[in-house]
Design a protein around this motif. Structure first.
Motif, PDB file in Angstrom:
ATOM      1  N   PRO A  94       0.857  -1.180   0.000  1.00 58.20           N
ATOM      2  CA  PRO A  94       0.000   0.000   0.000  1.00 58.20           C
ATOM      3  C   PRO A  94       0.899   1.238   0.000  1.00 58.20           C
ATOM      4  O   PRO A  94       1.959   1.229   0.637  1.00 58.20           O
ATOM      5  N   GLU A 131       3.449   2.092   2.701  1.00 62.11           N
ATOM      6  CA  GLU A 131       2.667   1.926   3.914  1.00 62.11           C
ATOM      7  C   GLU A 131       2.444   0.429   4.140  1.00 62.11           C
ATOM      8  O   GLU A 131       2.872  -0.395   3.342  1.00 62.11           O
ATOM      9  N   GLY A 132       1.785   0.095   5.243  1.00 60.49           N
ATOM     10  CA  GLY A 132       1.452  -1.312   5.504  1.00 60.49           C
ATOM     11  C   GLY A 132       2.652  -2.176   5.819  1.00 60.49           C
ATOM     12  O   GLY A 132       2.806  -3.268   5.258  1.00 60.49           O
ATOM     13  N   LEU A 136       1.921  -5.802   6.604  1.00 63.50           N
ATOM     14  CA  LEU A 136       1.582  -6.613   5.433  1.00 63.50           C
ATOM     15  C   LEU A 136       2.835  -7.053   4.690  1.00 63.50           C
ATOM     16  O   LEU A 136       2.938  -8.193   4.220  1.00 63.50           O
TER      17      LEU A 136
END
Length: 216
Positions: free
Chosen positions: A84, A95-96, A99
């Motif tokens: 992301p 981002e993330g 994840l």
């Protein structure tokens, strides 16, 4: 069906084995050891260009992680992890983190570098890019920063010069876009400026496969 690779300069990084070994001896880490060869699938470049195309057409940067594994005395990039992210015309922020970590652990992947687009700029590492590269290269000397320049229609394969460029950025507390002095007195935003240089340890191989993990 994916479009043909639009940036043919990636082919210039395909080397014969003897040439690759000779270049690898010329590329030294800060610890004084030769860099290990990093084998990169040409398909990875193709697939990144394709998934970034929509953003590129809007003038927005796209970024991803180059991941893979050790392969004997070399590294092999086998996966593109697209996290992301938030992109602008001159920056891209991943981002993330959770994840990304979960994806890497689940697939036994290590980070071998990163790749991003310059939709409106030439092929170089900005003052922000060199700080991003510093983080990866401090952990793995072979880590590579790949830039896909839309105006120049080519890929650039870069790393911070060692020891001067890497140490300078490690000691820099600047944030955002800011000026760096060139260790050589040249243009700090060019490969010959002393902060970053073109890689000679990366070999693009058309026979290698890759997978894409798009987490966006």
């Amino acid at each position: 069906i994916e479009a043909p690779l639009p940036f043919g300069d990636a082919r210039t990084h395909v080397k014969e084995p003897s040439s690759a070994i000779e270049d690898r001896r010329m590329s030294m880490s800060d610890a004084g050891r030769p860099l290990r060869q990093l084998n990169l699938p040409s398909a990875l470049l193709q697939r990144f260009a394709n998934l970034a195309r929509a953003n590129t057409q809007r003038g927005i940067e796209t970024c991803a992680l180059l991941c893979g594994e050790e392969n004997g005395d070399s590294y092999r990039a086998s996966a593109l992890v697209v996290p992301p992210q938030h992109g602008t015309s001159d920056s891209c922020h991943m981002e993330g983190e959770d994840l990304i970590v979960d994806c890497q652990i689940s697939n036994n992947l290590i980070t071998l570098g990163w790749i991003h687009t310059h939709p409106t700029q030439s092929c170089f590492l900005s003052s922000v890019d060199v700080h991003t590269q510093c983080g990866y290269q401090s952990m793995l000397p072979e880590a590579v920063a790949i830039v896909l320049s839309e105006p120049e229609k080519r890929f650039g394969f870069f790393r911070l010069s060692e020891p001067d460029g890497l140490r300078l950025i490690q000691q820099c507390n600047g944030d955002g876009f800011h000026a760096h002095r060139s260790p050589t007195g040249g243009n700090a935003n060019s490969p010959g400026g002393g902060i970053f240089e073109e890689c000679t340890h990366v070999v693009v191989n058309e026979s290698l496969a890759c997978v894409v993990y798009d987490l966006r």
